[in-house]
Design a protein around this motif. Structure first.
Motif, PDB file in Angstrom:
ATOM      1  N   ASN A 112       0.843  -1.187   0.000  1.00  0.00           N
ATOM      2  CA  ASN A 112       0.000   0.000   0.000  1.00  0.00           C
ATOM      3  C   ASN A 112       0.876   1.233   0.000  1.00  0.00           C
ATOM      4  O   ASN A 112       2.094   1.161   0.196  1.00  0.00           O
ATOM      5  N   ALA A 113       0.230   2.372  -0.221  1.00  0.00           N
ATOM      6  CA  ALA A 113       0.985   3.598  -0.444  1.00  0.00           C
ATOM      7  C   ALA A 113       1.674   4.082   0.818  1.00  0.00           C
ATOM      8  O   ALA A 113       2.705   4.721   0.764  1.00  0.00           O
ATOM      9  N   GLY A 114       1.106   3.790   1.984  1.00  0.00           N
ATOM     10  CA  GLY A 114       1.698   4.263   3.225  1.00  0.00           C
ATOM     11  C   GLY A 114       1.069   5.565   3.677  1.00  0.00           C
ATOM     12  O   GLY A 114       0.858   6.486   2.890  1.00  0.00           O
ATOM     13  N   GLU A 115       0.729   5.631   4.922  1.00  0.00           N
ATOM     14  CA  GLU A 115       0.060   6.805   5.497  1.00  0.00           C
ATOM     15  C   GLU A 115       0.814   7.175   6.759  1.00  0.00           C
ATOM     16  O   GLU A 115       1.169   6.314   7.569  1.00  0.00           O
TER      17      GLU A 115
ATOM     18  N   GLN B  44       2.241  -6.412   9.489  1.00  0.00           N
ATOM     19  CA  GLN B  44       1.660  -5.177   8.962  1.00  0.00           C
ATOM     20  C   GLN B  44       0.323  -4.861   9.638  1.00  0.00           C
ATOM     21  O   GLN B  44       0.054  -3.723   9.978  1.00  0.00           O
ATOM     22  N   ASN B  50       4.407  -0.129   7.808  1.00  0.00           N
ATOM     23  CA  ASN B  50       4.793  -0.721   6.529  1.00  0.00           C
ATOM     24  C   ASN B  50       6.243  -1.173   6.536  1.00  0.00           C
ATOM     25  O   ASN B  50       6.623  -2.035   5.756  1.00  0.00           O
TER      26      ASN B  50
END
Lengths: 153, 95
Positions: A112-115, B44, B50
């Motif tokens: 995922n893009a990362g937040e 995760q 991440n």
């Protein structure tokens, strides 16, 4: 050191500070973390110490402030881990993860893009460790320099 | 001559050690993978990070980082103790 070195140190120091804080703040998303970011900031302190003389640096970088920073970092690390008892969990339980509050956005499995607002208490841990390493490593350099000054080297 | 012999012997021992390591263990195929698989599959979701390295060092193995911070703190305290400001009656011990 010469005027060139001092000017270069003046210009580069804020960028080193910002880069180190970036590495600390994004520790749960990108490579790096509290220890590495703190070491980066400490190299910025070393640059200023090398560029200027100890008598000048002593007024800007206070040993008491750096020591307090280090103590706050370590106590904050243990304190953040201890708060888990208030939630009825064990020591070092990640109570903030997926809670919806600060740093509490749940992360799905997979790419995922990362937040930035994720990670539970990991960013808080990163900040406290970064604070501690920043103070500690700069303090080591300052103390060694003051010892040299006393011997007259 | 003596230096050359020492150098040659240490190089021989080092290369034998590394050669045995390289021939015995294949890269990328560890024997025990249960823990790694668990971290990669559930890390995760359970920690919300991440970056799996950070999730291991700050969450699953938080006690390691606590010890590391304490070691750094003690090291700084030791440096501060060695380079401290001397009191009036206190002297450096020469030799």
């Amino acid at each position: 050191m010469s005027r060139i070195v001092r000017t270069a140190a003046d210009i580069i120091y804020p960028f080193i500070l910002i880069f180190g804080l970036y590495v600390v703040a994004h520790g749960h998303l990108t490579p790096g973390g509290g220890f590495q970011g703190g070491a980066v900031i400490a190299t910025g302190g070393a640059l200023v110490i090398v560029a200027y003389s100890y008598a000048e640096v002593r007024e800007w970088l206070s040993k008491n402030v750096l020591m307090g920073q280090e103590v706050i970092g370590l106590v904050g690390f243990i304190g953040v881990a201890l708060i888990a008892f208030a939630f009825g969990q064990v020591f070092f339980f990640n109570y903030l993860n997926a809670s919806g509050s600060l740093f509490g956005i749940p992360v799905p499995y997979g790419i995922n893009a990362g937040e930035l607002n994720t990670g539970g208490f990991v960013p808080l841990m990163n900040f406290s460790v970064g604070c501690e390493v920043w103070g500690g490593l700069t303090l080591v350099i300052l103390y060694m320099l003051s010892g040299l000054e006393k011997e007259g080297c | 001559m003596k230096k050359m012999i020492v150098l040659f012997t240490s190089l021989l021992i080092l290369s034998a050690f590394l050669g045995v390591m390289a021939l015995t263990f294949t890269f990328g195929a560890p024997k025990m993978t249960d823990m790694d698989d668990y971290f990669l599959r559930f890390g995760q979701e359970q920690t919300g990070t991440n970056n799996q390295c950070t999730s291991v060092t700050f969450d699953f193995r938080g006690f390691d980082t606590l010890g590391e911070s304490t070691v750094l703190f003690c090291a700084v305290i030791g440096v501060a103790l060695i380079f401290r400001k001397m009191q009036a009656g206190e002297e450096y011990e020469d030799e």
